[in-house]
Design a protein around this motif. Structure first.
Motif, PDB file in Angstrom:
ATOM      1  N   ARG A   4       0.848  -1.211   0.000  1.00  0.00           N
ATOM      2  CA  ARG A   4       0.000   0.000   0.000  1.00  0.00           C
ATOM      3  C   ARG A   4       0.875   1.249   0.000  1.00  0.00           C
ATOM      4  N   THR A   5       1.925   1.221   0.820  1.00  0.00           N
ATOM      5  CA  THR A   5       2.828   2.368   0.900  1.00  0.00           C
ATOM      6  C   THR A   5       3.607   2.543  -0.396  1.00  0.00           C
ATOM      7  N   LEU A   6       4.132   1.459  -0.946  1.00  0.00           N
ATOM      8  CA  LEU A   6       4.865   1.540  -2.215  1.00  0.00           C
ATOM      9  C   LEU A   6       3.972   2.076  -3.329  1.00  0.00           C
ATOM     10  N   MET A   7       2.716   1.651  -3.340  1.00  0.00           N
ATOM     11  CA  MET A   7       1.803   2.030  -4.414  1.00  0.00           C
ATOM     12  C   MET A   7       1.207   3.420  -4.230  1.00  0.00           C
ATOM     13  N   THR A   8       1.592   4.119  -3.169  1.00  0.00           N
ATOM     14  CA  THR A   8       1.149   5.504  -2.979  1.00  0.00           C
ATOM     15  C   THR A   8       2.324   6.486  -2.998  1.00  0.00           C
ATOM     16  N   ARG A   9       3.456   6.069  -3.547  1.00  0.00           N
ATOM     17  CA  ARG A   9       4.599   6.984  -3.658  1.00  0.00           C
ATOM     18  C   ARG A   9       4.527   7.843  -4.927  1.00  0.00           C
ATOM     19  N   GLY A  10       3.707   7.460  -5.885  1.00  0.00           N
ATOM     20  CA  GLY A  10       3.635   8.196  -7.146  1.00  0.00           C
ATOM     21  C   GLY A  10       2.519   9.219  -7.144  1.00  0.00           C
ATOM     22  N   MET A  11       2.839  10.469  -7.451  1.00  0.00           N
ATOM     23  CA  MET A  11       1.829  11.530  -7.436  1.00  0.00           C
ATOM     24  C   MET A  11       1.012  11.555  -8.732  1.00  0.00           C
ATOM     25  N   LYS A  12       1.609  11.110  -9.834  1.00  0.00           N
ATOM     26  CA  LYS A  12       0.887  11.147 -11.110  1.00  0.00           C
ATOM     27  C   LYS A  12       0.464   9.765 -11.595  1.00  0.00           C
ATOM     28  N   GLY A  13       1.223   8.746 -11.201  1.00  0.00           N
ATOM     29  CA  GLY A  13       0.870   7.429 -11.682  1.00  0.00           C
ATOM     30  C   GLY A  13       1.586   6.309 -10.962  1.00  0.00           C
ATOM     31  N   CYS A  14       0.991   5.114 -11.059  1.00  0.00           N
ATOM     32  CA  CYS A  14       1.565   3.914 -10.468  1.00  0.00           C
ATOM     33  C   CYS A  14       1.406   2.773 -11.467  1.00  0.00           C
ATOM     34  N   TYR A  15       2.516   2.097 -11.772  1.00  0.00           N
ATOM     35  CA  TYR A  15       2.509   0.955 -12.678  1.00  0.00           C
ATOM     36  C   TYR A  15       2.933  -0.284 -11.888  1.00  0.00           C
ATOM     37  N   VAL A  16       2.237  -1.393 -12.099  1.00  0.00           N
ATOM     38  CA  VAL A  16       2.433  -2.570 -11.260  1.00  0.00           C
ATOM     39  C   VAL A  16       2.700  -3.813 -12.098  1.00  0.00           C
ATOM     40  N   TYR A  17       3.706  -4.583 -11.693  1.00  0.00           N
ATOM     41  CA  TYR A  17       3.886  -5.940 -12.214  1.00  0.00           C
ATOM     42  C   TYR A  17       3.773  -6.906 -11.041  1.00  0.00           C
ATOM     43  N   CYS A  18       2.909  -7.899 -11.149  1.00  0.00           N
ATOM     44  CA  CYS A  18       2.702  -8.890 -10.100  1.00  0.00           C
ATOM     45  C   CYS A  18       3.339 -10.204 -10.517  1.00  0.00           C
TER      46      CYS A  18
END
Length: 499
Positions: free
Chosen positions: A470-484
């Motif tokens: 949750r913390t890692l995925m809220t570090r981006g102010m404009k966007g978040c890209y994820v690979y699972c």
């Protein structure tokens, strides 16, 4: 009695907010004139007091008998109807993310107002200044401020540091993790000497032997990261106790949903308990205004629901026209290339990952840590040579950061590699601590905890791993890209985006 901001300040701060965050206003050079109208408020010497004259001048105040004056005021600025559909264009205008605190720090430390505080931010700021001014050895005060990512905790904390020292009160900014302090040192080094900076920005373990009441104010950011004792050697008695003992006024900025280490200790009730034992009066406030992630708390609510941290009403943030660039990608190499491309603009894009890979490069500079041979992907964890300034070093985009190097900091775009410690099975988002690297100390000792207190251990491990992502995925102010790495989780998130 509820404390609130003056209506003229509210109107002025909202206007500033629009000018700072609404792209339509900037692009079309739209003039914004604030004012405040309290149609049922009879004149007295409270709201119109000279004390508020600065903000009344910025945003004129109109009370119950002032309808005609208000009409004349509006006519000065609006001579025609809204022929160009201006209000709708502003309402639907793109929201630009807030300025980075680290980039604005030098100006703030010089006394400039880089961030306009609104609503509860201003209330917290003024309450803290008042409590600090009225605290002494016999009347100690503790202020607890609860708020999620991007609610302005660090902005308020740094502004408090500057203003309290300007007023002649010895104040220090305290964090458990070194990353924010190192970034601030780097940003401020052209203007301040290192010894001076180290006296302003200090570690939470600095107060084990500090004399009682020797500091006027300690401002503790990321207070949820405080530990009971300090370091691997378990020195000192209790960090919360030591901080309250050392200062006549202490402010704890806390978000219990960002607990990401098995030794993270501080919770609001613990701080309250220690304050009571040490004879300090407690005041609790909260911050709700949301500025990270394109200026909306809708993303946070969706993320909490997605990770099954808590159920929220926001199951699909895209359907509401929410403007935040969130994507699930098919491979780590695609994620890397996206971040490389975004970083070309202003060095504000970084890759991070859950701590599921050993840090081999720490001992062998030629080794790679995070590898996916099938995708031609091999990268290293952030180099030790960067210290804790990995997130701002111009060359560090080639390395992958972790929770310990980015918590409390922000970039424009964040790319997150989710390891196999977070998976999706049969409708549930599950955690698997066995997939964490042996080099990761954040859940060190969990096997013994699971043996001694299995139910408590399950709850704690679930919280730590989910809070980490949750913390890692809220570090981006404009966007978040994820690979699972887990295909089930990848499809689950993609389905949530499409639904």
């Amino acid at each position: 009695m509820n404390t609130t901001t003056h209506p003229s300040y509210q109107a002025w701060s909202y206007a500033g907010l629009l000018q700072s965050f609404n792209a339509t206003i900037e692009e079309e050079s739209i003039f914004v004139q604030p004012c405040a109208y309290l149609h049922n408020y009879a004149p007295d010497d409270v709201l119109t007091n000279e004390f508020y004259s600065y903000y009344i001048e910025k945003a004129p105040l109109f009370l119950k008998p002032d309808a005609v004056k208000l009409r004349e005021f509006i006519k000065r600025f609006m001579r025609h109807g809204d022929r160009r559909n201006l209000i709708a264009r502003i309402e639907n205008g793109k929201i630009r993310p807030s300025k980075s605190l680290a980039d604005s720090l030098r100006s703030i430390m010089k006394g400039n107002q880089e961030f306009i505080m609104i609503d509860d931010q201003k209330v917290v700021y003024e309450e803290a200044l008042w409590l600090a001014a009225h605290s002494n050895e016999k009347t100690k005060n503790v202020l607890i401020i609860e708020g999620g990512p991007g609610t302005g905790k660090s902005v308020v904390a740094v502004n408090l540091l500057v203003e309290l020292n300007r007023r002649g009160l010895m104040a220090q900014y305290v964090t458990k993790t070194s990353a924010p302090r190192e970034v601030y040192f780097d940003k401020l080094s052209p203007d301040r000497r290192k010894p001076e900076l180290k006296n302003l920005f200090v570690s939470s373990g600095s107060f084990m032997s500090a004399p009682k009441n020797s500091v006027s104010a300690l401002i503790v950011d990321e207070a949820h990261r405080l530990t009971e004792q300090t370091g691997f050697l378990k020195m000192g008695e209790n960090q919360v106790k030591e901080i309250i003992n050392t200062a006549t006024f202490s402010a704890f900025f806390i978000d219990e949903d960002q607990r990401v280490h098995i030794n993270d200790y501080a919770e609001s009730w613990i701080i309250e308990e220690w304050a009571a034992k040490l004879g300090a009066k407690v005041t609790k406030l909260s911050l709700a205004s949301q500025f990270r992630c394109a200026g909306s708390d809708g993303y946070l609510a969706w993320l909490d629901n997605l990770l099954q941290i808590r159920e929220t009403a926001n199951e699909n943030f895209l359907s509401s026209g929410f403007k935040y660039d969130f994507r699930v990608v098919e491979s780590p190499s695609e994620l890397r290339d996206l971040i490389y491309e975004k970083n070309k603009v202003n060095n504000k894009a970084r890759l991070v990952a859950g701590y599921c890979w050993d840090w081999k490069s720490a001992k062998d500079a030629g080794a790679y840590d995070i590898t996916f041979p099938e995708y031609d992907f091999q990268m290293r964890w952030n180099l030790k040579s960067y210290g804790s300034t990995w997130i701002i070093d111009p060359n560090s985009v080639k390395e992958v950061g972790c929770i310990h190097t980015c918590q409390g900091l922000e970039v424009d775009y964040i790319g997150v590699i989710i390891g196999e410690d977070l998976i999706y099975r049969d409708g549930q988002v599950l955690v698997d601590p066995t997939k964490r690297s042996k080099d990761d100390k954040s859940i060190f000792g969990y096997k013994k905890l699971m043996k001694d207190k299995p139910e408590e251990g399950k709850i704690l491990l679930r919280a730590i791993i989910k809070n980490t992502y949750r913390t890692l995925m809220t570090r981006g102010m404009k966007g978040c890209y994820v690979y699972c790495e887990d295909e089930g989780l990848r499809e689950y998130i993609r389905d949530n985006l499409a639904s």
